[in-house]
Design a protein around this motif. Structure first.
Motif, short mmCIF file in Angstrom:
data_model
loop_
_atom_site.label_atom_id
_atom_site.label_comp_id
_atom_site.label_asym_id
_atom_site.label_seq_id
_atom_site.Cartn_x
_atom_site.Cartn_y
_atom_site.Cartn_z
N SER A 160 0.89 -1.28 -0.10
CA SER A 160 -0.11 -0.17 0.01
C SER A 160 0.90 1.37 -0.05
CB SER A 160 -0.97 0.03 1.11
OG SER A 160 0.03 -0.07 2.58
N GLY A 161 2.13 1.11 0.59
CA GLY A 161 2.95 2.56 0.48
C GLY A 161 3.77 2.61 -0.65
N ALA A 162 3.92 1.28 -1.34
CA ALA A 162 4.67 1.42 -2.51
C ALA A 162 4.00 1.48 -3.63
CB ALA A 162 5.65 -0.21 -2.41
N ALA A 163 2.71 1.32 -3.58
CA ALA A 163 1.92 1.44 -5.08
C ALA A 163 2.14 2.61 -5.85
CB ALA A 163 0.47 1.21 -4.59
N SER A 164 2.11 3.76 -5.40
CA SER A 164 2.16 4.90 -6.28
C SER A 164 3.44 5.16 -6.86
CB SER A 164 1.82 6.25 -5.46
OG SER A 164 2.89 6.35 -4.38
N HIS A 165 4.54 4.53 -6.37
CA HIS A 165 5.91 4.61 -6.46
C HIS A 165 6.07 3.68 -7.85
CE1 HIS A 165 7.11 7.46 -3.49
NE2 HIS A 165 6.58 6.62 -2.67
N ILE A 166 5.51 2.48 -7.54
CA ILE A 166 5.49 1.23 -8.67
C ILE A 166 4.59 1.99 -10.03
CG2 ILE A 166 4.80 -0.74 -9.23
CD1 ILE A 166 5.16 -1.42 -6.46
N ARG A 167 3.52 2.43 -9.83
CA ARG A 167 3.02 2.88 -11.05
C ARG A 167 3.62 4.05 -11.50
NH1 ARG A 167 -1.82 2.20 -7.24
NH2 ARG A 167 -2.98 0.31 -8.01
N ALA A 168 4.28 5.11 -10.73
CA ALA A 168 5.15 6.16 -11.35
C ALA A 168 6.18 5.70 -11.92
CB ALA A 168 5.42 7.07 -10.28
N GLY A 169 6.79 4.40 -11.89
CA GLY A 169 7.87 3.91 -12.61
C GLY A 169 9.27 4.43 -11.99
N PHE A 179 -2.44 -5.13 -9.06
CA PHE A 179 -1.18 -5.42 -10.02
C PHE A 179 -1.16 -6.77 -10.24
CE2 PHE A 179 0.24 -1.95 -6.96
CZ PHE A 179 0.79 -1.03 -7.99
N PRO A 180 -1.79 -7.23 -11.23
CA PRO A 180 -2.19 -8.63 -11.69
C PRO A 180 -1.07 -9.28 -12.23
CG PRO A 180 -3.63 -7.14 -13.01
CD PRO A 180 -2.98 -6.42 -12.14
N ASP A 181 -0.38 -8.34 -13.20
CA ASP A 181 0.90 -8.87 -13.69
C ASP A 181 1.94 -9.05 -12.88
OD1 ASP A 181 -0.39 -8.65 -16.29
OD2 ASP A 181 0.08 -6.74 -16.41
N LEU A 182 2.12 -8.65 -11.79
CA LEU A 182 3.20 -8.72 -10.63
C LEU A 182 3.08 -10.29 -10.34
CD1 LEU A 182 5.54 -7.33 -9.52
CD2 LEU A 182 4.06 -6.57 -7.71
N PRO A 183 4.19 -11.11 -10.27
CA PRO A 183 4.16 -12.41 -9.81
C PRO A 183 4.32 -12.45 -8.40
CG PRO A 183 6.15 -12.09 -10.78
CD PRO A 183 5.48 -10.91 -11.13
N GLN A 223 -13.53 1.87 -0.01
CA GLN A 223 -13.13 0.47 -0.25
C GLN A 223 -12.26 0.49 -1.72
OE1 GLN A 223 -15.48 -2.87 -0.55
NE2 GLN A 223 -15.85 -2.89 1.57
N ALA A 224 -12.73 1.61 -2.45
CA ALA A 224 -12.35 2.03 -3.80
C ALA A 224 -10.63 2.40 -3.67
CB ALA A 224 -12.96 2.80 -4.85
N GLN A 225 -10.74 3.37 -2.65
CA GLN A 225 -9.41 4.04 -2.43
C GLN A 225 -8.35 3.03 -1.78
OE1 GLN A 225 -9.38 8.46 -0.75
NE2 GLN A 225 -11.45 7.88 -0.69
N LEU A 226 -8.74 2.01 -0.72
CA LEU A 226 -8.02 1.11 -0.10
C LEU A 226 -7.38 -0.01 -1.07
CD1 LEU A 226 -9.92 0.52 3.48
CD2 LEU A 226 -7.64 2.01 2.81
N LYS A 227 -8.34 -0.15 -1.99
CA LYS A 227 -8.04 -1.53 -2.95
C LYS A 227 -6.98 -0.78 -3.97
CE LYS A 227 -12.19 -4.00 -2.71
NZ LYS A 227 -13.51 -4.54 -3.11
N ASP A 228 -7.24 0.50 -4.22
CA ASP A 228 -6.19 1.12 -5.12
C ASP A 228 -4.58 1.34 -4.58
OD1 ASP A 228 -5.47 3.06 -7.71
OD2 ASP A 228 -5.09 4.33 -6.30
N LEU A 229 -4.69 1.30 -3.28
CA LEU A 229 -3.52 1.23 -2.59
C LEU A 229 -3.09 -0.41 -2.13
CD1 LEU A 229 -4.40 3.78 0.43
CD2 LEU A 229 -2.77 3.99 -1.40
N SER A 230 -3.81 -1.05 -2.75
CA SER A 230 -3.45 -2.57 -2.61
C SER A 230 -3.62 -3.39 -1.24
CB SER A 230 -2.13 -3.00 -3.03
OG SER A 230 -2.00 -2.57 -4.55
#
Length: 333
Positions: A216-225, A241-245, A291-298
């Motif tokens: 949840s803390g890393a999600a925005s940085h992952i999306r930003a590349g 992140f469905p493509d993340l194994p 719920q939408a915001q939390l799920k966006d944060l994974s």
């Protein structure tokens, strides 16, 4: 005894939410049993980390729900122990609450023992499990590894030349790293920080090459590349992140870790107040926008009764005790 999986914990939480929604105690609860005036929600990690991000969202919505000002106070250090100790010593009138984690209520007690400035089992009043969150393995973009297998080969080829960061000694990301090292026979140095935010800053800057963080803390940085994510630590992939194994898919057998955020108060809080706060938190995480915001944060929204949170802490203690034993205990880096 077999340790519960993340799916089983979520199913238990969902059952608790169903029971809470129809509880006659909640139906009778009223504004009169809630704390009068502002509530201080202590976040025992630095601003910008995963627990802080979730806490600020929940605090705002909880304040709206109960018509009280809920202020987030970041009090980092000791892998969450300093902030937790403040709440343990507070007056049990509902004005001081803790956003606890596996670190504050499971890992610290197992690793620090009598040195811990509070007793996790007796110094707190469980209120509600809020969310569960996977951890994630990240690397700086300069690291010449695009997947976990390549990272393992790189670290094995250069023993003790790589370090990995975490949000602090004894935190779930720290143990995720230690379990990774133990499982794959890797030699890496742990670099502890006072929260996921400072650790992420150093990863992006290249001061550390590898970081285990809460997703949840890393999600925005992952999306930003700005960082490269290699795998999630749960047994199943996550929807955000469905493509993340998973680590298991990436060649790390039997690997599974995660974290959670839950609200606790000091020991001795009146049960009607606890039930009212628990019910309000349940209603907050059930709101579609939350719920939408939390799920966006994974983060997976849960919400639970106080008793269900007590059971979760007990089951997690058993699970992490086995993990800590399997890696030969925790070394204070």
């Amino acid at each position: 005894m077999q340790n519960p999986s993340r799916r089983q914990l979520l199913q238990a939480g969902a059952s608790a939410m169903f029971g809470l929604a129809f509880s006659p105690v909640l139906a009778r609860s009223s504004d009169s049993v809630l704390p009068k005036g502002p509530i201080n929600l202590v976040v025992p990690f630095a601003a910008g980390g995963a627990t802080d991000v979730v806490s600020r969202l929940v605090a705002q919505k909880l304040g709206d729900r109960i018509q009280r000002t809920v202020v987030v106070e970041n009090l980092s250090g000791g892998g969450g122990a300093i902030g937790a100790a403040k709440v343990a010593r507070a007056t049990p009138d509902g004005h001081t609450l803790l956003m606890g984690t596996i670190a504050t209520h499971v890992i610290n007690p197992l690793s620090m023992g009598q040195q811990l400035p509070y007793r996790a089992q007796t110094d707190f009043t469980p209120v509600s499990l809020v969310v569960t969150v996977p951890n994630v393995l990240l690397v700086n973009k300069s690291v010449k590894a695009t997947n976990v297998r390549e990272l393992i080969a790189l670290v094995k080829a250069q023993p003790n030349q790589f370090s990995y960061g975490s949000s602090g000694v004894g935190t779930p990301p720290h143990l995720s790293g230690e379990l990774f090292k133990s499982t794959m026979g890797l030699q890496m140095t742990h670099v502890p920080y006072k929260g996921g935010g400072p650790a992420m800053t150093d990863l992006i800057a290249g001061h550390i090459p590898i970081l285990f963080d809460v997703l949840s803390g890393a999600a925005s940085h992952i999306r930003a590349g700005s960082v490269r994510a290699l795998a999630v630590t749960t047994s199943e992939r996550v929807a955000s992140f469905p493509d993340l194994p998973t680590m298991v898919e990436s060649g790390v057998p039997g690997y599974e870790t995660w974290t959670w955020n839950a609200v606790f108060g000091p020991a001795g809080m009146p049960r009607p107040m606890v039930d009212a706060l628990s019910g309000a938190l349940h209603e907050v995480v059930a709101q579609p926008d939350v719920q939408a915001q939390l799920k966006d944060l994974s983060a997976t929204p849960v919400g639970s009764t106080p008793d269900a949170l007590t059971q979760l802490v007990d089951s997690e203690t058993q699970k992490w005790q086995a993990v800590i034993k399997s890696i030969g205990g925790l070394k204070k880096d």
